[in-house]
Write an enzyme that holds these catalytic residues in place. Structure first.
Site, PDB file in Angstrom:
ATOM      1  N   HIS A   1       0.888  -1.361   0.039  1.00  0.00           N
ATOM      2  CA  HIS A   1       0.124   0.014  -0.092  1.00  0.00           C
ATOM      3  C   HIS A   1       0.899   1.200   0.067  1.00  0.00           C
ATOM      4  CE1 HIS A   1      -2.627   2.920   1.827  1.00  0.00           C
ATOM      5  NE2 HIS A   1      -3.717   2.091   1.394  1.00  0.00           N
TER       6      HIS A   1
ATOM      7  N   GLN B   1      -4.061  -5.019   7.049  1.00  0.00           N
ATOM      8  CA  GLN B   1      -4.900  -6.177   6.577  1.00  0.00           C
ATOM      9  C   GLN B   1      -4.989  -7.494   7.202  1.00  0.00           C
ATOM     10  OE1 GLN B   1      -7.374  -5.310   4.882  1.00  0.00           O
ATOM     11  NE2 GLN B   1      -6.929  -3.518   3.506  1.00  0.00           N
TER      12      GLN B   1
ATOM     13  N   LYS C   1     -10.078  -0.961  10.785  1.00  0.00           N
ATOM     14  CA  LYS C   1     -10.313  -2.102   9.894  1.00  0.00           C
ATOM     15  C   LYS C   1     -10.625  -3.238  10.978  1.00  0.00           C
ATOM     16  CE  LYS C   1      -6.896  -0.653   6.219  1.00  0.00           C
ATOM     17  NZ  LYS C   1      -7.711   0.039   5.174  1.00  0.00           N
TER      18      LYS C   1
ATOM     19  N   ASP D   1       3.363  -4.095   8.012  1.00  0.00           N
ATOM     20  CA  ASP D   1       2.269  -3.405   7.827  1.00  0.00           C
ATOM     21  C   ASP D   1       1.191  -4.366   8.233  1.00  0.00           C
ATOM     22  OD1 ASP D   1      -0.178  -2.574   6.870  1.00  0.00           O
ATOM     23  OD2 ASP D   1       0.673  -1.432   4.990  1.00  0.00           O
TER      24      ASP D   1
ATOM     25  N   CYS E   1      -4.658   2.546  -3.775  1.00  0.00           N
ATOM     26  CA  CYS E   1      -3.660   3.129  -3.041  1.00  0.00           C
ATOM     27  C   CYS E   1      -2.233   1.982  -3.192  1.00  0.00           C
ATOM     28  CB  CYS E   1      -3.837   3.393  -1.647  1.00  0.00           C
ATOM     29  SG  CYS E   1      -5.174   4.488  -1.392  1.00  0.00           S
TER      30      CYS E   1
HETATM   31  N1  C6P Z   1      -6.030   0.163   2.952  1.00  0.00           N
HETATM   32  C1  C6P Z   1      -8.179  -0.341   1.541  1.00  0.00           C
HETATM   33  O1  C6P Z   1      -8.938   0.003   0.909  1.00  0.00           O
HETATM   34  P1  C6P Z   1      -4.666   3.600   7.287  1.00  0.00           P
HETATM   35  O2  C6P Z   1      -5.449   4.433   5.973  1.00  0.00           O
HETATM   36  O3  C6P Z   1      -3.620   4.236   8.032  1.00  0.00           O
HETATM   37  O4  C6P Z   1      -5.624   3.184   8.138  1.00  0.00           O
HETATM   38  O5  C6P Z   1      -4.265   2.240   6.574  1.00  0.00           O
HETATM   39  C2  C6P Z   1      -3.518   2.397   5.518  1.00  0.00           C
HETATM   40  C3  C6P Z   1      -2.964   0.885   4.899  1.00  0.00           C
HETATM   41  C4  C6P Z   1      -1.832   0.516   5.102  1.00  0.00           C
HETATM   42  N2  C6P Z   1      -1.698  -0.660   4.697  1.00  0.00           N
HETATM   43  C5  C6P Z   1      -2.383  -1.384   3.991  1.00  0.00           C
HETATM   44  C6  C6P Z   1      -2.330  -2.790   3.691  1.00  0.00           C
HETATM   45  C7  C6P Z   1      -3.753  -1.011   3.892  1.00  0.00           C
HETATM   46  O6  C6P Z   1      -4.639  -1.866   3.486  1.00  0.00           O
HETATM   47  C8  C6P Z   1      -3.861   0.227   4.108  1.00  0.00           C
HETATM   48  C9  C6P Z   1      -5.456   0.659   3.877  1.00  0.00           C
HETATM   49  C10 C6P Z   1      -7.531   0.460   2.670  1.00  0.00           C
HETATM   50  O7  C6P Z   1      -7.199  -1.071   1.070  1.00  0.00           O
HETATM   51  C11 C6P Z   1      -7.734   2.182   2.296  1.00  0.00           C
HETATM   52  S1  C6P Z   1      -6.882   2.799   1.072  1.00  0.00           S
END
Ligand code: C6P
Length: 418
Positions: A121, A201, A224, A198, A366
């Site tokens: 991401h 997910q 999430k 990270d 993203c």
């Molecule tokens: N992915 C998706 O629809 P935040 O925005 O900080 O809570 O998370 C960012 C982020 C970082 N790493 C991974 C693997 C992610 O999937 C995400 C967020 C969402 O896939 C929103 S773009």
């Protein structure tokens, strides 16, 4: 697991969308929230709201206790040796930015390598690109194979003695690929590099064991994992957090401030400048309690049934009209199913599903470097969670079959007309 009972815990699932019952299949973007999370936040504001760490009066002490209890709760979820290793932040993005900024000030020198992967991401790419732009580090990307798995031979080629950080996702938000974190930790450590994980997910689907994984840092987002937006956590090894400089300055992160000098509080306060999202932390704690009460094993087996049903039904009923991305073996995929329908733009797919009350995400997710690697401009993605039913998966597939038929019909009409 009684999904119908679980659904009753999520008030939003009772609403309709475009005249249809809401079918929410975008939990990888953000999960829905159970009533216990909503009421935990509300109760905080109704009964113990005060700023934390500042007041000597009882209410502020109670608020501080609630905040620190939430930290203990997150530490238990992560199997962290100490609660003081858990830093509350807005989410994964802020957590990885903190690590990159702080390591950029302490450890990383011009020419040092940070190794990430093409499946990340943007949150695990751009903070490192900022260090490349402004600090002259070298940033390399590990490739994937044709099944969407990390190419470990490519990792070995790129992992050299200049590598100081390996930054990798535990589960891809596009491919659903589950990466072998323990193995990556061992390889990173063999050249003296730190491993940043990270877990945005992965955390929604399983308890995390930061020590067992061999991580040096791990980040996840509360929103999430059934928790509120604007709260998440970074776990970092105690010795690293102790030696790292803060990334942001302000209230609550200092020991002393004078005109000519400043000294910093101990971690985690050192990394939590300003008033934190206390109600969010309390809500996140309630979310983790809820997930644990439902039972991780039950959640995981329900989700893998839904994912397997999505992939199987898509392939059975849509054949060559659908391409599903990511590993085919069920154990190698979690959380998401991304796909393309032949001849239909992913945004049209999402918009036509929305007409039926079905929420899926379309776009680059993203993850533009991954889209480039896959040679696609965009994908459509369905991401079920514990509150989704097999019936909803069938509605999704019915919707896709109808979309393919509609576009085929439209093309036939266009051919006749021309
Ligand atoms: N992915 C998706 O629809 P935040 O925005 O900080 O809570 O998370 C960012 C982020 C970082 N790493 C991974 C693997 C992610 O999937 C995400 C967020 C969402 O896939 C929103 S773009």
């Amino acid at each position: 697991m009684d999904v119908e009972r679980i659904r009753k815990d999520f008030p939003i699932l009772a609403r309709s969308q475009n005249g249809h019952p809401l079918v929410y299949l975008d939990s990888a973007a953000t999960s829905q929230k159970p009533s216990v999370v909503l009421s935990a936040e509300e109760r905080f504001y109704e009964t113990i709201n005060a700023n934390v760490r500042r007041g000597v009066y009882g209410l502020s002490v109670e608020a501080t206790d609630a905040y620190e209890a939430a930290r203990e709760r997150v530490a238990r979820f992560l199997h962290a040796p100490r609660a003081s290793e858990v830093v509350f932040l807005r989410g994964t993005t802020e957590a990885i930015n903190l690590v990159a900024t702080s390591l950029g000030r302490m450890l990383l020198k011009k020419g040092d390598r940070v190794l990430t992967t093409v499946m990340e991401h943007h949150s695990n790419i751009v903070p490192w690109q900022l260090l490349r732009e402004f600090g002259g580090i070298d940033l390399a990307f590990v490739d994937i194979d044709d099944h969407g798995r990390l190419d470990l031979a490519d990792l070995d080629r790129k992992l050299d003695r200049k590598t100081k950080v390996v930054a990798v996702t535990q589960v891809s938000n596009v491919l659903g690929t589950v990466n072998p974190i323990r193995e990556l930790a061992d390889r990173a450590h063999s050249v003296g590099a730190l491993l940043v994980v990270d877990a945005a997910q992965s955390a929604p689907h399983q308890p995390i064991d930061v020590v067992g994984l061999g991580a040096d840092f791990l980040a996840f987002s509360g929103h999430k994992t059934l928790g509120p937006m604007g709260i998440g956590a970074l776990w970092g090894r105690a010795d690293l957090l102790r030696s790292m400089p803060p990334a942001q300055g302000g209230g609550e992160m200092i020991r002393e401030v004078h005109q000519d000098r400043v000294s910093f509080a101990e971690a985690p306060a050192k990394f939590e400048a300003g008033t934190p999202n206390v109600a969010g932390a309390v809500g996140l704690s309630a979310a983790l309690d809820y997930l644990e009460r439902v039972g991780w094993e039950s959640i995981r087996s329900h989700e893998s049934r839904l994912l397997a049903r999505t992939v199987r039904a898509a392939q059975d009923r849509l054949g060559d009209d659908i391409t599903v991305f990511g590993p085919e073996t069920p154990g190698e995929r979690e959380a998401v199913v991304s796909f393309r329908l032949k001849g239909v733009h992913p945004h049209d797919v999402a918009s036509l599903l929305d007409d039926r009350g079905i929420c899926v995400r379309a776009g680059h997710h993203c993850a533009q470097p991954l889209m480039e690697r896959l040679g696609v401009p965009a994908l459509t993605r369905a991401s079920p969670y514990l509150y989704n039913t097999e019936g909803e998966i069938d509605q999704l597939i019915d919707g896709l079959v109808a979309i393919v038929a509609k576009f085929r019909g439209d093309r036939a009409v266009a051919r006749v007309a021309s």
